[in-house]
Write a protein that holds these residues in place. Sequence first.
Motif, PDB file in Angstrom:
ATOM      1  N   VAL A  16       4.674  -2.750   3.330  1.00 36.72           N
ATOM      2  CA  VAL A  16       4.209  -2.187   4.605  1.00 36.72           C
ATOM      3  C   VAL A  16       5.088  -1.008   5.006  1.00 36.72           C
ATOM      4  O   VAL A  16       6.279  -1.162   5.237  1.00 36.72           O
ATOM      5  N   ALA A  18       3.336   1.620   7.088  1.00 37.88           N
ATOM      6  CA  ALA A  18       2.670   2.167   8.268  1.00 37.88           C
ATOM      7  C   ALA A  18       2.743   1.192   9.431  1.00 37.88           C
ATOM      8  O   ALA A  18       2.612  -0.017   9.266  1.00 37.88           O
ATOM      9  N   GLN A  19       2.959   1.723  10.613  1.00 36.69           N
ATOM     10  CA  GLN A  19       3.014   0.911  11.823  1.00 36.69           C
ATOM     11  C   GLN A  19       1.709   0.148  12.021  1.00 36.69           C
ATOM     12  O   GLN A  19       1.719  -1.005  12.451  1.00 36.69           O
ATOM     13  N   GLN A  20       0.580   0.753  11.658  1.00 37.79           N
ATOM     14  CA  GLN A  20      -0.716   0.106  11.838  1.00 37.79           C
ATOM     15  C   GLN A  20      -0.807  -1.186  11.020  1.00 37.79           C
ATOM     16  O   GLN A  20      -1.376  -2.177  11.475  1.00 37.79           O
ATOM     17  N   GLU A  21      -0.242  -1.195   9.809  1.00 37.65           N
ATOM     18  CA  GLU A  21      -0.267  -2.403   8.988  1.00 37.65           C
ATOM     19  C   GLU A  21       0.564  -3.500   9.639  1.00 37.65           C
ATOM     20  O   GLU A  21       0.164  -4.657   9.684  1.00 37.65           O
ATOM     21  N   GLY A  22       1.712  -3.133  10.165  1.00 37.53           N
ATOM     22  CA  GLY A  22       2.541  -4.102  10.891  1.00 37.53           C
ATOM     23  C   GLY A  22       1.815  -4.662  12.097  1.00 37.53           C
ATOM     24  O   GLY A  22       1.900  -5.861  12.394  1.00 37.53           O
ATOM     25  N   GLN A  23       1.065  -3.818  12.791  1.00 37.64           N
ATOM     26  CA  GLN A  23       0.294  -4.280  13.949  1.00 37.64           C
ATOM     27  C   GLN A  23      -0.823  -5.226  13.521  1.00 37.64           C
ATOM     28  O   GLN A  23      -1.106  -6.208  14.207  1.00 37.64           O
ATOM     29  N   ARG A  24      -1.462  -4.954  12.377  1.00 37.86           N
ATOM     30  CA  ARG A  24      -2.511  -5.859  11.876  1.00 37.86           C
ATOM     31  C   ARG A  24      -1.920  -7.218  11.531  1.00 37.86           C
ATOM     32  O   ARG A  24      -2.494  -8.264  11.844  1.00 37.86           O
TER      33      ARG A  24
END
Length: 100
Positions: A16, A18-24
């Motif tokens: 991971v 990207a911040q978006q992947e962490g948020q998912r």
Amino acid sequence: MFYDDISVYPAFGGVVFAQQEGQRIAGYLGPKNKNMIMQNHGLLTSGTIGATTGGLKKTLVDHETALYTKKGTGSPEAMYMQFEPEYQLLLKESDGQFLE
């Protein structure tokens, strides 16, 4: 230990960045769960709290992503760095009895 406390993340696609992947991932944990099965990867445990997701569906990771992840985390050096602290903890907690 995991009863009513585990989520399944069906979309693991590699390391991971990207911040978006962490948020998912955080979204799949939700407001109360602390543990997650990351399909095609392994287990994730956290000190935070999260929610359950339904159904298990096999998701394939493409060759390029899997190879990139292995190169970044699957070297003997990286695996040793992950293993050594666990080994030392087990050694300390069991007073070496597991070696017998």
